[in-house]
Scaffold this motif. Sequence first.
Motif, PDB file in Angstrom:
ATOM      1  N   PRO A 121      -5.296  -6.940   4.539  1.00  0.00           N
ATOM      2  CA  PRO A 121      -4.559  -6.247   3.476  1.00  0.00           C
ATOM      3  C   PRO A 121      -3.926  -5.303   3.806  1.00  0.00           C
ATOM      4  CG  PRO A 121      -6.652  -7.129   2.906  1.00  0.00           C
ATOM      5  CD  PRO A 121      -6.797  -7.148   4.303  1.00  0.00           C
ATOM      6  N   VAL A 122      -2.688  -4.865   3.696  1.00  0.00           N
ATOM      7  CA  VAL A 122      -1.890  -3.697   3.880  1.00  0.00           C
ATOM      8  C   VAL A 122      -0.906  -3.339   2.777  1.00  0.00           C
ATOM      9  CG1 VAL A 122      -0.166  -2.515   5.360  1.00  0.00           C
ATOM     10  CG2 VAL A 122      -1.497  -4.401   6.352  1.00  0.00           C
ATOM     11  N   ALA A 123      -1.111  -2.126   2.409  1.00  0.00           N
ATOM     12  CA  ALA A 123      -0.114  -1.425   1.218  1.00  0.00           C
ATOM     13  C   ALA A 123       0.590  -0.611   1.895  1.00  0.00           C
ATOM     14  CB  ALA A 123      -1.282  -0.807   0.202  1.00  0.00           C
ATOM     15  N   SER A 124       1.745  -0.074   1.109  1.00  0.00           N
ATOM     16  CA  SER A 124       2.515   0.787   1.577  1.00  0.00           C
ATOM     17  C   SER A 124       2.876   1.791   0.582  1.00  0.00           C
ATOM     18  CB  SER A 124       3.868   0.190   1.805  1.00  0.00           C
ATOM     19  OG  SER A 124       4.658  -0.229   0.815  1.00  0.00           O
ATOM     20  N   PHE A 125       3.021   3.281   1.116  1.00  0.00           N
ATOM     21  CA  PHE A 125       3.453   4.342  -0.063  1.00  0.00           C
ATOM     22  C   PHE A 125       4.512   5.209   0.501  1.00  0.00           C
ATOM     23  CE2 PHE A 125      -0.371   5.800   2.441  1.00  0.00           C
ATOM     24  CZ  PHE A 125       0.177   7.100   2.575  1.00  0.00           C
ATOM     25  N   VAL A 126       5.181   5.714  -0.329  1.00  0.00           N
ATOM     26  CA  VAL A 126       6.250   6.581   0.243  1.00  0.00           C
ATOM     27  C   VAL A 126       6.473   7.628  -0.662  1.00  0.00           C
ATOM     28  CG1 VAL A 126       7.623   4.904   1.394  1.00  0.00           C
ATOM     29  CG2 VAL A 126       8.116   5.479  -0.878  1.00  0.00           C
ATOM     30  N   THR A 127       6.873   9.063  -0.219  1.00  0.00           N
ATOM     31  CA  THR A 127       7.232  10.107  -0.957  1.00  0.00           C
ATOM     32  C   THR A 127       8.548  10.250  -0.968  1.00  0.00           C
ATOM     33  OG1 THR A 127       6.763  11.592   0.731  1.00  0.00           O
ATOM     34  CG2 THR A 127       4.971  11.171  -0.761  1.00  0.00           C
TER      35      THR A 127
END
Length: 318
Positions: A121-127
């Motif tokens: 399972p892989v999640a992404s996040f950005v600022t």
Amino acid sequence: MKITRRSFTLMAIAGAAGLYFSGILRGDELKTVNKMKGNKVKRGLVVWYSQTGNTARIGKLIAAVWNKSGIKTDSGDYRDLKNINLSDYDVIAAGSPVYYYEVPENFREWINGISSIEGTPVASFVTFGGEGGNQHNTAYSILEMFSRKGGVPAGMGLFGAMSAFAPTWSSGNGDRVLKYRDQPDDAVYSAVRGYALEVVQRAKEGKPFEASSEFSFRDYISGGISISATKLLITGHCVNTDKCIGCGTCVKYCPVNAVFPDKGVVDTDRCIACLGCVNNCPADAVEMKFMGNKVYGFSEFLKRNGVVIKEPAEMGKG
């Protein structure tokens, strides 16, 4: 007509608009072809690319939430994580700033170079700074790249912060940045905690996140096009050897090895205009002009305007 970064962007957007209304441009849906591996979530990895601390701050909070929930979590900037095997982890979160409307090319190269993580399972996040631009598709792109390595989408997080694009305030437009001087705030940190827990829950349930891209004009001016336009307006990019204290900070933060402080030189052909050298130099030794205006870094901007970025409770007060 004088070409500025703003006018270049507007022209490119107008061209993309013509393609959109002709029906050529469409968003994509990420097809999940792999099944998530077992629902025992014991080890986690939070990895990021960060230049001024915005993305690192979010990544550290995600790691703190996972650790608190009983998941042994490793975390750090991808440049500092050595000898790790991503397939050893039960859940991964990866994040970066939105950089010229996309995932920074150096972080893309790192992701594309990892080995298979089949079923993880892989999640992404950005600022993103201020109102941002193309943050949804940037986060989607991270998921897409990890999916090609066998990862299974488990979440997407978009988190606001102050802009760290130094030419903005250096050109007298600091008010545009200071409008968001309270970001990230408690509401942002609350959203990060919720995101972190949701990702873990999906991993435990083996329930993939349904990810899709959105149509955005900015996709057609992202990356190289916008970087080239910005570099046209940059002059005098070098290291002042009289001011340089030899700390190596500019070398550390340059993702493309373009800074040579001992020679006072920046390889402007290799440079990708990330502003890391200017934003992080503690001695104001990295020099640059943008449209004729002297550029000064993020920490100096915060100091001049009395801004203290609030830290989440897990990392102390700020």
